[in-house]
Scaffold this motif. Structure first.
Motif, PDB file in Angstrom:
ATOM      1  N   ALA A   4       0.968  -1.081  -0.009  1.00  0.00           N
ATOM      2  CA  ALA A   4       0.080   0.032  -0.132  1.00  0.00           C
ATOM      3  C   ALA A   4       0.639   1.213   0.018  1.00  0.00           C
ATOM      4  O   ALA A   4       0.573   2.197  -0.792  1.00  0.00           O
ATOM      5  CB  ALA A   4      -0.822   0.027   1.070  1.00  0.00           C
ATOM      6  N   LEU A   9      -0.208   5.166  -0.934  1.00  0.00           N
ATOM      7  CA  LEU A   9      -1.738   5.053  -0.150  1.00  0.00           C
ATOM      8  C   LEU A   9      -1.211   5.657   1.190  1.00  0.00           C
ATOM      9  O   LEU A   9      -0.177   5.259   1.997  1.00  0.00           O
ATOM     10  CB  LEU A   9      -2.216   3.733  -0.037  1.00  0.00           C
ATOM     11  N   VAL A  11      -1.841   4.419   4.673  1.00  0.00           N
ATOM     12  CA  VAL A  11      -1.997   3.316   5.220  1.00  0.00           C
ATOM     13  C   VAL A  11      -3.115   3.256   6.168  1.00  0.00           C
ATOM     14  O   VAL A  11      -4.174   2.445   6.239  1.00  0.00           O
ATOM     15  CB  VAL A  11      -0.836   2.620   6.014  1.00  0.00           C
ATOM     16  N   TYR A  14      -6.209   3.349   4.138  1.00  0.00           N
ATOM     17  CA  TYR A  14      -6.451   1.982   3.346  1.00  0.00           C
ATOM     18  C   TYR A  14      -7.218   1.074   4.419  1.00  0.00           C
ATOM     19  O   TYR A  14      -7.869   0.406   4.112  1.00  0.00           O
ATOM     20  CB  TYR A  14      -5.099   1.752   2.931  1.00  0.00           C
ATOM     21  N   PRO A  39      -4.231  -2.614  -3.159  1.00  0.00           N
ATOM     22  CA  PRO A  39      -3.803  -1.282  -3.361  1.00  0.00           C
ATOM     23  C   PRO A  39      -3.797  -0.468  -4.502  1.00  0.00           C
ATOM     24  O   PRO A  39      -3.581   0.722  -4.671  1.00  0.00           O
ATOM     25  CB  PRO A  39      -2.322  -1.245  -2.831  1.00  0.00           C
ATOM     26  N   GLN A  45      -7.280   3.698  -4.771  1.00  0.00           N
ATOM     27  CA  GLN A  45      -6.427   4.686  -5.083  1.00  0.00           C
ATOM     28  C   GLN A  45      -7.032   6.263  -4.897  1.00  0.00           C
ATOM     29  O   GLN A  45      -6.478   7.033  -4.400  1.00  0.00           O
ATOM     30  CB  GLN A  45      -5.854   4.928  -6.618  1.00  0.00           C
ATOM     31  N   CYS A  48      -7.827   6.476  -1.036  1.00  0.00           N
ATOM     32  CA  CYS A  48      -6.906   6.227  -0.088  1.00  0.00           C
ATOM     33  C   CYS A  48      -5.582   7.060  -0.262  1.00  0.00           C
ATOM     34  O   CYS A  48      -4.573   6.656   0.567  1.00  0.00           O
ATOM     35  CB  CYS A  48      -6.690   4.768   0.345  1.00  0.00           C
TER      36      CYS A  48
END
Length: 51
Positions: A4, A9, A11, A14, A39, A45, A48
């Motif tokens: 990720a 991203l 985290v 996410y 991810p 996308q 996050c």
């Protein structure tokens, strides 16, 4: 989580996204649906991205 991060991203965002959305997915019957939560998936996308 490392994957990720490598995809840019946040985290925390996410994990929050996964915990909010995965319980509503019938992935036991349709495992292919899990691909939408990887991810690099477009929707992930969009939700996050960033720090």
């Amino acid at each position: 989580m490392e994957t990720a991060k490598e995809h840019g991203l946040n985290v925390y965002k996410y994990l929050t996204y996964l915990f909010e959305h995965l319980p509503n997915v019938e992935f036991l019957m349709k495992p292919k649906l899990l691909e939408d939560f990887l991810p690099w998936a477009k929707k992930v996308q969009e939700h996050c991205k960033g720090i």
